[in-house]
Design an enzyme around this catalytic site. Sequence first.
Site, PDB file in Angstrom:
ATOM      1  N   CYS A   1      37.916  23.159  60.994  1.00 49.58           N
ATOM      2  CA  CYS A   1      37.912  24.614  60.907  1.00 49.58           C
ATOM      3  C   CYS A   1      36.660  25.110  61.610  1.00 49.58           C
ATOM      4  O   CYS A   1      35.568  24.599  61.378  1.00 49.58           O
ATOM      5  CB  CYS A   1      37.947  25.061  59.451  1.00 49.58           C
ATOM      6  SG  CYS A   1      37.888  26.858  59.313  1.00 49.58           S
TER       7      CYS A   1
ATOM      8  N   CYS B   1      35.452  28.145  61.365  1.00 49.40           N
ATOM      9  CA  CYS B   1      34.853  29.333  60.750  1.00 49.40           C
ATOM     10  C   CYS B   1      33.368  29.047  60.504  1.00 49.40           C
ATOM     11  O   CYS B   1      32.960  27.891  60.372  1.00 49.40           O
ATOM     12  CB  CYS B   1      35.591  29.723  59.471  1.00 49.40           C
ATOM     13  SG  CYS B   1      35.038  28.866  57.991  1.00 49.40           S
TER      14      CYS B   1
ATOM     15  N   CYS C   1      32.589  26.506  57.708  1.00 51.37           N
ATOM     16  CA  CYS C   1      32.985  25.098  57.848  1.00 51.37           C
ATOM     17  C   CYS C   1      32.344  24.414  59.040  1.00 51.37           C
ATOM     18  O   CYS C   1      32.364  23.185  59.124  1.00 51.37           O
ATOM     19  CB  CYS C   1      34.489  24.977  58.014  1.00 51.37           C
ATOM     20  SG  CYS C   1      35.421  25.524  56.587  1.00 51.37           S
TER      21      CYS C   1
ATOM     22  N   ASP D   1      46.060  51.770  33.311  1.00 51.71           N
ATOM     23  CA  ASP D   1      47.526  51.761  33.347  1.00 51.71           C
ATOM     24  C   ASP D   1      48.051  50.640  32.458  1.00 51.71           C
ATOM     25  O   ASP D   1      47.281  49.796  31.999  1.00 51.71           O
ATOM     26  CB  ASP D   1      48.001  51.560  34.795  1.00 51.71           C
ATOM     27  CG  ASP D   1      47.344  50.351  35.453  1.00 51.71           C
ATOM     28  OD1 ASP D   1      46.115  50.200  35.340  1.00 51.71           O
ATOM     29  OD2 ASP D   1      48.064  49.536  36.069  1.00 51.71           O
TER      30      ASP D   1
ATOM     31  N   ASP E   1      38.126  48.543  38.897  1.00 56.09           N
ATOM     32  CA  ASP E   1      39.350  48.453  38.097  1.00 56.09           C
ATOM     33  C   ASP E   1      38.971  48.732  36.645  1.00 56.09           C
ATOM     34  O   ASP E   1      37.786  48.803  36.297  1.00 56.09           O
ATOM     35  CB  ASP E   1      40.004  47.076  38.296  1.00 56.09           C
ATOM     36  CG  ASP E   1      41.495  47.106  37.952  1.00 56.09           C
ATOM     37  OD1 ASP E   1      41.972  48.113  37.409  1.00 56.09           O
ATOM     38  OD2 ASP E   1      42.184  46.093  38.227  1.00 56.09           O
TER      39      ASP E   1
HETATM   40  N1  GUN Z   1      45.007  44.122  39.053  1.00 51.73           N
HETATM   41  C1  GUN Z   1      46.104  43.409  39.384  1.00 51.73           C
HETATM   42  N2  GUN Z   1      47.224  44.043  38.971  1.00 51.73           N
HETATM   43  C2  GUN Z   1      46.829  45.171  38.358  1.00 51.73           C
HETATM   44  C3  GUN Z   1      47.541  46.260  37.736  1.00 51.73           C
HETATM   45  O1  GUN Z   1      48.771  46.284  37.645  1.00 51.73           O
HETATM   46  N3  GUN Z   1      46.775  47.285  37.242  1.00 51.73           N
HETATM   47  C4  GUN Z   1      45.417  47.277  37.346  1.00 51.73           C
HETATM   48  N4  GUN Z   1      44.734  48.320  36.867  1.00 51.73           N
HETATM   49  N5  GUN Z   1      44.733  46.261  37.919  1.00 51.73           N
HETATM   50  C5  GUN Z   1      45.450  45.225  38.420  1.00 51.73           C
HETATM   51 ZN    ZN Z   2      36.606  27.263  57.448  1.00 52.20          ZN
END
Ligand code: GUN
Ligand code: ZN
Length: 642
Positions: free
Chosen positions: A273, A275, A278, A123, A88
């Site tokens: 649980c 898993c 756990c 963005d 991201d």
């Molecule tokens: N992570 C959670 N929401 C967003 C988003 O709207 N844009 C970006 N780039 N990362 C995110």
């Molecule tokens: Zn668990």
Amino acid sequence: MFEILRRDGMARIGLLDTASGKLETPALLPVINPKLNTVTPQELYHDFGFRGLITNSYIIRNNEDLRQRAQSQGLHAMLDFPGVIMTDSGTFQSHMYGEVEVSNEEIIEFQKSIGTDIGTVLDIFAEPYWTREQTESSVHTTLERTQKAAGMKGDMMLAGVVQGSVYSDLREHCARSMATMAVDVHPIGGVVPLMEQYRYEELVDVIMASKKGLSPDRPVHLFGAGHPMLLALATLLGCDLFDSASYAKFARDDRMMFIDGTHRLADMQSLYCQCPACIGHDLASLRALDDRTRMVTIAKHNLYEIKNEMELVKRAILEGRLWELAETRCRSHPSLLSALRRLRVHQEHLEHYEPLSRDGAIFYTGSETRNRPAFYRYHRRMMETYVPVSEKVMLFPEGGKPYSRHYAEAFARARSRGYQPVVASPFGPVPAELDEVYPLAQSLMPTQNDMETESFIQESVQAFLDRFRFREVAHFDGDIEAGDERSDCDLQRAVAVARYQFGPEAAEALFREPVELVMSRNTGKIRNVISDGEHVLSMRAADGLYTLRVEGARRVLPALPSPRMRVIVHDDAAPYNMEGKNVFNRFVVSGDHGLHPMDEVMVVDGNDRLLATGRAVLTLEEMLSFQKGIAVKIRDGVGRPE
Ligand code: GUN
Ligand code: ZN
């Protein structure tokens, strides 16, 4: 490149080809904070089976040590992760903390320099409380930045984020504009506040608006969606990728994710649980762990819950049961139930992707089930295509299925008195001729109706009576005396199903006199329709619908104007399809935009010459946008010319 392997409605199982191998979707990418490493990427890959993860290039770039390591070793070596890595861009940090000190161009270049598989545009995170004007201008900037990034991406795949907040038209506009750019993956962004505030019905509208604008050949990522209880619904609406930071974030405050919600360790009264994280623990022993071990244990538990659900969602797609799963999951919170109910306003769009039939039966899970596209389709088509065989109707209450077996004797007597039998079902009125068509016979309803179903039955029967203006309306009361009128109910069924499946014009062309029906010796059901000496249709026992034979297609072709019921292929592919080979997406030139998955189609060349008949696997829009994969499964080719 993305291809669809299987689908159920808008949900799909796909394969995304990346520089680090293929990623099967739907997939959830755990978020890794390279500074924290709560669960290591190696563990994510080998112990949990996650084939992709997401991390933040902005955090890496802002940390001297991480930046140098990422740029010298590359991201995969630095994280020690052999799968697909998405990064991201810092947008989320701007949402959380205000301005970020990086430009779109800088963060794109940086992501390229560390060898990420999928990099993300910077963005603008449009907040749900923003005005329309603010949102409009932020969408404009996001689009400009995406265009710019698409020109610089090089070998990196690019994620172009659909923004537009809760304004459906802006979402759709943003999506449609981005669909024309050289982008590889489309996250739907700006939805974290909606999810945090449990505004799931708005989330449904946001997803639907985005999906409408996007091109089907690119995977859609729901940014920030990582709670297991949301995965079935979001996948049902066509989301392919998800990410979760909450597994670790929640673990830091001792919160455990379960399929029915998130629970604080302090509030829980017991823990059972199975898993792998756990197992061996009870509540007391988990609470007694030291802070770090407890946090890691809960983070792993959360990941197992997520992974479990993702795999279950995949299985439900393969088995045609995702609607049931989503309906069940949406009962875990009233806001999710609102989201499920909101699907009602999107019925028409959902119907476009609804397969003609499925292998399994429809299970009724509650009154929301009646909003499924399968119900909507049946009722609309029946009202549009049905032609009563008598002016006298007898209404029967819902009974065992198929109705014509359950009510065999009563239907016969009603007919012998000149009545048309019709069952007042939760699908709406079902004329006896249509009772074996999917999903009518292939559905299980509770014998105790809810009030909404009761009133729907009454209203839809009234609409049916108003529409067809019967001269006489009778109600079956358990006892009818036989009369002496004769009717050919097999032929009536054969014609009614053809009208329902192909429409009145095609049905007329298919049922040219004399008509002979070949019946199954085992089941007594219609097997083949022979019209004027030609085998034009075969009826499938499983869903009560037809397969179209080449002889039938030769009749339907002149009866329906092009491109109806057609998939038009490139001349290069024609000889293969004539020999009975499947139609691949890249050879599809055009066709009928109204086609649904599993519809019978006529495959023709550019001069409308019949090449083959088969079943559509995708909608036409999907066939036209995908480069890989099968468009039509061919049953019969017309044969190669000598
Ligand atoms: N992570 C959670 N929401 C967003 C988003 O709207 N844009 C970006 N780039 N990362 C995110
Ligand atoms: Zn668990």
